[in-house]
Design a protein around this motif. Structure first.
Motif, PDB file in Angstrom:
ATOM      1  N   GLY A  83       0.580  -1.167  -0.162  1.00  0.00           N
ATOM      2  CA  GLY A  83      -0.036  -0.048   0.175  1.00  0.00           C
ATOM      3  C   GLY A  83       0.850   1.405   0.128  1.00  0.00           C
TER       4      GLY A  83
ATOM      5  N   ALA B   2      -8.500   4.848  -7.776  1.00  0.00           N
ATOM      6  CA  ALA B   2      -7.744   4.176  -6.742  1.00  0.00           C
ATOM      7  C   ALA B   2      -8.218   4.630  -5.420  1.00  0.00           C
ATOM      8  CB  ALA B   2      -6.374   3.981  -7.088  1.00  0.00           C
TER       9      ALA B   2
ATOM     10  N   ARG C 136      -1.400  10.018 -10.882  1.00  0.00           N
ATOM     11  CA  ARG C 136      -2.206   8.930 -10.605  1.00  0.00           C
ATOM     12  C   ARG C 136      -1.621   8.125  -9.296  1.00  0.00           C
ATOM     13  NH1 ARG C 136      -3.388   4.101 -14.727  1.00  0.00           N
ATOM     14  NH2 ARG C 136      -1.104   3.989 -14.510  1.00  0.00           N
ATOM     15  N   ALA C 137      -0.150   7.978  -9.489  1.00  0.00           N
ATOM     16  CA  ALA C 137       0.571   7.350  -8.458  1.00  0.00           C
ATOM     17  C   ALA C 137       0.404   8.306  -7.112  1.00  0.00           C
ATOM     18  CB  ALA C 137       1.896   6.905  -8.890  1.00  0.00           C
TER      19      ALA C 137
ATOM     20  N   MET D 199      -2.043   8.468  -4.294  1.00  0.00           N
ATOM     21  CA  MET D 199      -2.197   7.461  -3.184  1.00  0.00           C
ATOM     22  C   MET D 199      -1.291   7.713  -1.969  1.00  0.00           C
ATOM     23  SD  MET D 199      -4.488   5.309  -4.558  1.00  0.00           S
ATOM     24  CE  MET D 199      -4.360   3.910  -3.712  1.00  0.00           C
TER      25      MET D 199
ATOM     26  N   LEU E 195      -1.570   0.382  -8.046  1.00  0.00           N
ATOM     27  CA  LEU E 195      -2.555   1.173  -7.295  1.00  0.00           C
ATOM     28  C   LEU E 195      -3.104   0.541  -6.150  1.00  0.00           C
ATOM     29  CD1 LEU E 195      -3.883   3.241 -10.201  1.00  0.00           C
ATOM     30  CD2 LEU E 195      -2.531   4.273  -8.279  1.00  0.00           C
ATOM     31  N   ASN E 196      -2.659  -0.582  -5.970  1.00  0.00           N
ATOM     32  CA  ASN E 196      -3.029  -1.480  -4.942  1.00  0.00           C
ATOM     33  C   ASN E 196      -4.594  -2.082  -4.833  1.00  0.00           C
ATOM     34  OD1 ASN E 196      -2.394  -2.980  -2.486  1.00  0.00           O
ATOM     35  ND2 ASN E 196      -2.574  -1.752  -1.099  1.00  0.00           N
ATOM     36  N   MET E 197      -5.181  -2.098  -5.966  1.00  0.00           N
ATOM     37  CA  MET E 197      -6.327  -2.666  -6.225  1.00  0.00           C
ATOM     38  C   MET E 197      -6.487  -4.361  -5.981  1.00  0.00           C
ATOM     39  SD  MET E 197      -7.769  -0.755  -9.666  1.00  0.00           S
ATOM     40  CE  MET E 197      -7.654   0.901  -9.777  1.00  0.00           C
TER      41      MET E 197
END
Lengths: 256, 223
Positions: free
Chosen positions: A91, A115, A163-164, A167, B126-128
């Motif tokens: 994660g 995400a 996009r990264a 998170m 993205l850790n899906m």
């Protein structure tokens, strides 16, 4: 002294009969910027793909923030990690790919919101605000409703970074992110990486062929050759003088 | 003059069959696509037994004739196993949807496999979860690839509904056959009209297929 963020312990990786990595030992410290250079086929990309859980090591272990990435304990024994364990540990890791891999059926904004909403259960409004903030940061605040097919390669790669970033990873991996770009688009992407690097919070690993750039932003440079870390040190050590013949001949190809 | 009279006689009778043709078609579409998705996903499952069983089903239903399958369901099954599928309507719908479901499951499987691997990798980064990767990233792109082929199978399904006349269902072709057997000289007119009926029914499906093709060109990363 700080604990390492990531620890590779004697990691081997084979594809079929070919051993690509022959015992990698590596510590990445928090906020450290590491550039990985080396001839193609030396296993540079494989190192970060294993860290991103896209490739499973043949042997050895990878420790992320104190947690064993590819193994977990089950009734007192170490077994190969399952999907749930991988999700828990990875994660904190984000990755940007050579070929962008944006989701073509989503707009730029959706690419950056999906995400956080589905993986981190953020509410839509805050995910959107965060996505817009990151897209602004990479200079694409005006492209929110465009589709990936409508923007240039450099822009795509910047979206991939936004996009990264939404998170909030502690570790960011860059896999030859400028290799697929036209020469005139390389600089805009490097610019963004430089910005991110200067903020300094994240551990960054950059697999790259941009030697100037690596020298610029890296705290440490690894020279990978034939599946081992053949040389490592500060940029001035690695790029300056070296007794390593392979490194020398490798670098000479990048000098005019 | 004769032909016009014939047309006046034939047309109202044939039109009675439309209801059956369309209802068999609609039920087959729903069940057929459902079968296609279930079987397609089963063939991609990690479970070996599930994969093998589905593979067996697909090969059997692709490899044998639809008419024979229809007769099996309607005539042979009740005698052999005492299984009644209910009515000739359900026998027809089941045969068509199992047959076309088998074909279309290959489209489902092939489309999912042809979504670029980098898409799954980006979703992983993205850790899906496995399910999220399929639902949010792979499947929406795979569906776009399936659509044009699915459209083609719609038209094929419509045409294959004419087989249900062989198990006594009163569809368009059934009424055509009745008319022809009562007056052989009308055969050309009867079958011309039958053709036209099917073509008119197919028109919206053809139009839909075109639309789907246009839609599917957008937003896919294939290998």
């Amino acid at each position: 002294m700080n604990e390492p963020m990531v620890k590779f312990k004697d990691v081997h990786k084979s594809f079929g009969d070919v051993e690509v990595l022959k015992g990698i030992n590596l510590d990445l410290m928090p906020a450290e910027k590491v550039a990985v250079i080396g001839p193609s086929g030396s296993g540079k990309t494989t190192i970060i793909r294993m860290l991103m859980t896209l490739e499973q090591p043949t042997s050895g272990s990878i420790i992320v923030d104190g947690e064993n990435l590819w193994q977990m304990e089950k009734s007192g024994r170490l077994v190969t990690a399952n999907e749930k364990h991988l999700r828990q540990v990875r994660g904190d890791i984000g990755m940007v790919f050579q070929h962008f891999n944006l989701f073509p059926h989503m707009t730029i904004l959706q690419n950056c919101m999906t995400a956080p909403i589905h993986v981190k259960q953020e509410n839509k409004a805050s995910a959107k605000a965060r996505a817009i903030e990151m897209l602004d940061k990479v200079g694409l605040g005006d492209k929110l409703d465009n589709y990936p097919s409508q923007i240039s390669g450099g822009q795509k790669q910047r979206v991939a970074m936004a996009r990264a970033l939404v998170m909030r990873p502690k570790i960011m991996l860059f896999d030859e992110v400028t290799s697929a770009l036209d020469p005139e688009l390389v600089e805009e992407v490097l610019e963004v990486i430089r910005d991110i690097a200067h903020e300094g919070r994240m551990t960054m690993v950059l697999v790259t062929h941009e030697m100037e750039f690596a020298r610029d932003i890296a705290d440490r440079v690894l020279f990978l050759d034939k599946g081992v870390i053949a040389e490592q040190g500060t940029p001035s050590e690695v790029f300056g003088h070296s007794e390593n013949e392979r490194l020398d001949s490798f670098l000479r190809r990048f000098r005019r | 003059m004769i032909t016009i009279n014939a047309l006046n006689d034939v047309f109202p009778i044939l039109i009675q069959g439309i209801k059956i043709t369309v209802s068999v078609l609609l039920a087959s579409i729903v069940l057929g696509y459902l079968t296609a998705f279930v079987a397609g996903f089963c063939r991609l499952s990690k479970n070996v037994i599930l994969r093998k069983i589905t593979g067996f089903y697909v090969e059997v239903f692709r490899g044998t004739s639809l008419i024979v399958q229809l007769f099996w369901l309607y005539y042979a099954f009740p005698i052999l196993f005492g299984i009644e599928v209910g009515s000739n309507f359900w026998a027809g719908v089941l045969a068509i949807s199992l047959n076309y479901g088998a074909y279309m499951s290959e489209i489902v499987r092939g489309s999912i496999l042809s979504v670029a691997k980098g898409q799954t990798e980006a979703a992983t980064a993205l850790n899906m979860s496995r399910f999220q990767r399929m639902r949010l990233v792979v499947f929406p792109q795979a569906v776009r690839m399936m659509l044009p082929e699915f459209g083609n199978y719609l038209i094929l399904m419509l045409k294959s509904t004419s087989l249900v006349s062989l198990i006594g269902m009163t569809d368009i072709l059934y009424y055509g056959d009745i008319l022809r057997s009562s007056n052989l000289s009308q055969a050309p007119m009867v079958y011309l009209l039958v053709l036209i009926f099917y073509f008119i029914l197919a028109l919206p499906l053809i139009w839909l297929t075109r639309k789907l093709e246009g839609f599917s060109k957008k937003g896919v990363a294939s290998q």
